[in-house]
Design a protein around this motif. Structure first.
Motif, PDB file in Angstrom:
ATOM      1  N   ASN A   1     -11.437 -62.090  71.456  1.00 23.63           N
ATOM      2  CA  ASN A   1     -10.339 -61.100  72.081  1.00 23.63           C
ATOM      3  C   ASN A   1      -8.908 -60.865  71.705  1.00 23.63           C
ATOM      4  N   ARG A   2      -7.991 -59.942  70.326  1.00 24.16           N
ATOM      5  CA  ARG A   2      -6.649 -60.572  70.141  1.00 24.16           C
ATOM      6  C   ARG A   2      -5.572 -59.198  70.587  1.00 24.16           C
ATOM      7  N   LEU A   3      -4.549 -59.449  70.830  1.00 22.89           N
ATOM      8  CA  LEU A   3      -3.823 -58.107  71.189  1.00 22.89           C
ATOM      9  C   LEU A   3      -2.091 -58.430  70.664  1.00 22.89           C
ATOM     10  N   VAL A   4      -1.783 -57.912  69.967  1.00 18.19           N
ATOM     11  CA  VAL A   4      -1.274 -57.758  68.988  1.00 18.19           C
ATOM     12  C   VAL A   4      -0.457 -56.611  69.751  1.00 18.19           C
ATOM     13  N   VAL A   5       1.295 -57.037  69.865  1.00 18.01           N
ATOM     14  CA  VAL A   5       2.032 -55.877  70.996  1.00 18.01           C
ATOM     15  C   VAL A   5       3.481 -56.320  69.984  1.00 18.01           C
ATOM     16  N   SER A   6       3.723 -54.825  70.247  1.00 18.81           N
ATOM     17  CA  SER A   6       5.623 -54.506  69.382  1.00 18.81           C
ATOM     18  C   SER A   6       5.618 -53.237  70.273  1.00 18.81           C
ATOM     19  N   PHE A   7       6.932 -53.279  70.526  1.00 16.40           N
ATOM     20  CA  PHE A   7       7.598 -52.336  71.363  1.00 16.40           C
ATOM     21  C   PHE A   7       9.387 -53.191  71.238  1.00 16.40           C
ATOM     22  N   GLY A   8      10.436 -52.068  71.818  1.00 18.59           N
ATOM     23  CA  GLY A   8      11.772 -51.806  72.082  1.00 18.59           C
ATOM     24  C   GLY A   8      12.635 -51.308  71.192  1.00 18.59           C
ATOM     25  N   SER A   9      12.025 -50.526  70.062  1.00 21.61           N
ATOM     26  CA  SER A   9      13.273 -49.422  69.827  1.00 21.61           C
ATOM     27  C   SER A   9      13.071 -48.437  69.946  1.00 21.61           C
ATOM     28  N   ASN A  10      12.700 -48.343  70.801  1.00 16.82           N
ATOM     29  CA  ASN A  10      12.885 -46.850  71.200  1.00 16.82           C
ATOM     30  C   ASN A  10      12.845 -46.906  72.594  1.00 16.82           C
TER      31      ASN A  10
ATOM     32  N   ALA B   1      -8.697 -63.012  79.401  1.00 14.44           N
ATOM     33  CA  ALA B   1      -8.700 -64.030  77.946  1.00 14.44           C
ATOM     34  C   ALA B   1      -9.046 -62.976  76.626  1.00 14.44           C
ATOM     35  N   VAL B   2      -7.243 -62.742  76.717  1.00 14.80           N
ATOM     36  CA  VAL B   2      -7.233 -61.412  75.544  1.00 14.80           C
ATOM     37  C   VAL B   2      -6.426 -62.287  74.895  1.00 14.80           C
ATOM     38  N   ALA B   3      -6.194 -62.829  73.874  1.00  8.06           N
ATOM     39  CA  ALA B   3      -5.130 -64.057  73.509  1.00  8.06           C
ATOM     40  C   ALA B   3      -4.068 -62.819  72.293  1.00  8.06           C
ATOM     41  N   PRO B   4      -2.322 -62.936  73.129  1.00  5.65           N
ATOM     42  CA  PRO B   4      -1.280 -62.282  72.951  1.00  5.65           C
ATOM     43  C   PRO B   4      -0.457 -63.135  72.144  1.00  5.65           C
ATOM     44  N   LEU B   5       0.391 -61.677  70.734  1.00  2.00           N
ATOM     45  CA  LEU B   5       0.846 -62.196  69.557  1.00  2.00           C
ATOM     46  C   LEU B   5       2.085 -61.182  69.746  1.00  2.00           C
ATOM     47  N   VAL B   6       3.682 -61.643  69.520  1.00  2.00           N
ATOM     48  CA  VAL B   6       4.474 -60.315  70.231  1.00  2.00           C
ATOM     49  C   VAL B   6       5.315 -60.388  69.230  1.00  2.00           C
ATOM     50  N   VAL B   7       5.454 -59.127  68.410  1.00  2.00           N
ATOM     51  CA  VAL B   7       6.078 -58.706  67.087  1.00  2.00           C
ATOM     52  C   VAL B   7       7.377 -57.917  67.428  1.00  2.00           C
ATOM     53  N   GLY B   8       8.584 -58.388  67.551  1.00  2.00           N
ATOM     54  CA  GLY B   8      10.215 -58.304  67.671  1.00  2.00           C
ATOM     55  C   GLY B   8      10.126 -56.598  67.121  1.00  2.00           C
ATOM     56  N   PRO B   9      10.945 -56.226  68.151  1.00  2.00           N
ATOM     57  CA  PRO B   9      11.398 -54.883  67.737  1.00  2.00           C
ATOM     58  C   PRO B   9      12.182 -54.255  66.575  1.00  2.00           C
ATOM     59  N   PRO B  10      11.702 -53.590  65.588  1.00  2.00           N
ATOM     60  CA  PRO B  10      12.659 -53.305  64.147  1.00  2.00           C
ATOM     61  C   PRO B  10      13.589 -52.749  64.909  1.00  2.00           C
ATOM     62  N   PRO B  11      14.557 -52.953  63.492  1.00  2.00           N
ATOM     63  CA  PRO B  11      16.422 -52.303  63.613  1.00  2.00           C
ATOM     64  C   PRO B  11      15.420 -51.142  63.357  1.00  2.00           C
ATOM     65  N   VAL B  12      16.268 -50.120  64.619  1.00  2.00           N
ATOM     66  CA  VAL B  12      16.747 -48.095  63.668  1.00  2.00           C
ATOM     67  C   VAL B  12      17.905 -47.972  62.874  1.00  2.00           C
ATOM     68  N   VAL B  13      17.528 -47.492  61.836  1.00  2.00           N
ATOM     69  CA  VAL B  13      19.114 -47.670  60.885  1.00  2.00           C
ATOM     70  C   VAL B  13      20.241 -47.160  61.183  1.00  2.00           C
ATOM     71  N   ASP B  14      19.746 -45.348  61.290  1.00  2.00           N
ATOM     72  CA  ASP B  14      20.305 -44.547  61.359  1.00  2.00           C
ATOM     73  C   ASP B  14      20.650 -44.404  63.148  1.00  2.00           C
TER      74      ASP B  14
ATOM     75  N   ARG C   1      16.190 -59.873  60.485  1.00  2.00           N
ATOM     76  CA  ARG C   1      16.050 -59.893  59.398  1.00  2.00           C
ATOM     77  C   ARG C   1      16.247 -59.006  58.139  1.00  2.00           C
ATOM     78  N   LEU C   2      15.218 -57.175  59.173  1.00  2.00           N
ATOM     79  CA  LEU C   2      15.585 -56.402  58.407  1.00  2.00           C
ATOM     80  C   LEU C   2      16.399 -55.477  58.600  1.00  2.00           C
ATOM     81  N   ALA C   3      17.658 -55.372  59.585  1.00  2.00           N
ATOM     82  CA  ALA C   3      18.584 -55.203  59.506  1.00  2.00           C
ATOM     83  C   ALA C   3      19.364 -55.809  58.316  1.00  2.00           C
ATOM     84  N   ALA C   4      19.576 -56.897  58.154  1.00  2.00           N
ATOM     85  CA  ALA C   4      20.047 -57.090  56.817  1.00  2.00           C
ATOM     86  C   ALA C   4      18.962 -57.233  55.321  1.00  2.00           C
TER      87      ALA C   4
END
Length: 202
Positions: free
Chosen positions: A71-80, A111-124, A157-160
């Protein structure tokens, strides 16, 4: 060969893939490139902050994980979290980090293996929002290092990235089209994803 992996992707509208005319977002593209015997669940919800995610994470994961499975978990939040409304950010940075720590600790206990993806930029949302999001992303990276959890940075990286920014501005100002999500998927795949996904979890 990757076998018997169940992955929940939880987070906000970027996880959901809003704006992608192909309805795949970065999650679908990462899964397509990964292959193998995967069962995946996209639990992205538009406008969700870390407060929303931490409230629903356990409840939504329970019926989607199996005893004895990988079992795995990918978490991504923060932009909001870093959006300013009525003169204040939606979620205080310390609270955002506390919510992430809660999810990581709960994952370990279950016993769930997590990975975190950082928050993308909100351009406007402008440079001040970008600065707040980048600062939060850096703090999330440090937190993940202390928990020995993979963290994939995306904000700077995405902001650029001209594809991400041009598609976002051509759309609703925040969400890219298929090209931008392809760029985000490439960042995930080029970083720690392949090592994490190939390593069996207890």
């Amino acid at each position: 060969m990757i076998q018997d992996i169940r992955i929940c992707f939880i987070g906000d509208s970027f996880v959901q893939g809003i704006g992608d005319p192909e309805y795949r977002g970065w999650v679908g593209r990462v899964l397509e490139a990964t292959g193998g015997d995967l069962t995946a669940f996209n639990l992205g919800v538009r406008r969700n902050t870390s407060e929303d995610v931490v409230r629903r994470c356990r409840q939504e994961m329970l019926p989607r994980t199996l005893p004895g499975a990988d079992n795995r978990l990918v978490v991504s939040f923060g932009s909001n979290d870093t959006i300013e409304e009525n003169g204040a950010v939606r979620v205080d940075p310390a609270r955002s980090l506390g919510n992430l720590a809660t999810i990581l600790d709960e994952s370990r206990r279950r016993a769930v293996a997590p990975l975190v993806v950082g928050p993308p930029p909100v351009v406007d949302a402008g440079p001040e929002h970008l600065a707040r999001t980048a600062k939060l992303a850096d703090a999330m990276s440090v937190l993940c290092q202390s928990h020995r959890i993979p963290f994939i940075p995306t904000t700077h990286r995405l902001a650029a990235d001209p594809v991400w920014t041009e598609e976002a501005l051509a759309g609703d100002g925040a969400h890219p089209g298929s090209g931008g999500y392809r760029r985000l998927a490439d960042l995930v795949l080029a970083d720690q994803w392949r090592v994490w996904i190939a390593q069996p979890q207890p």
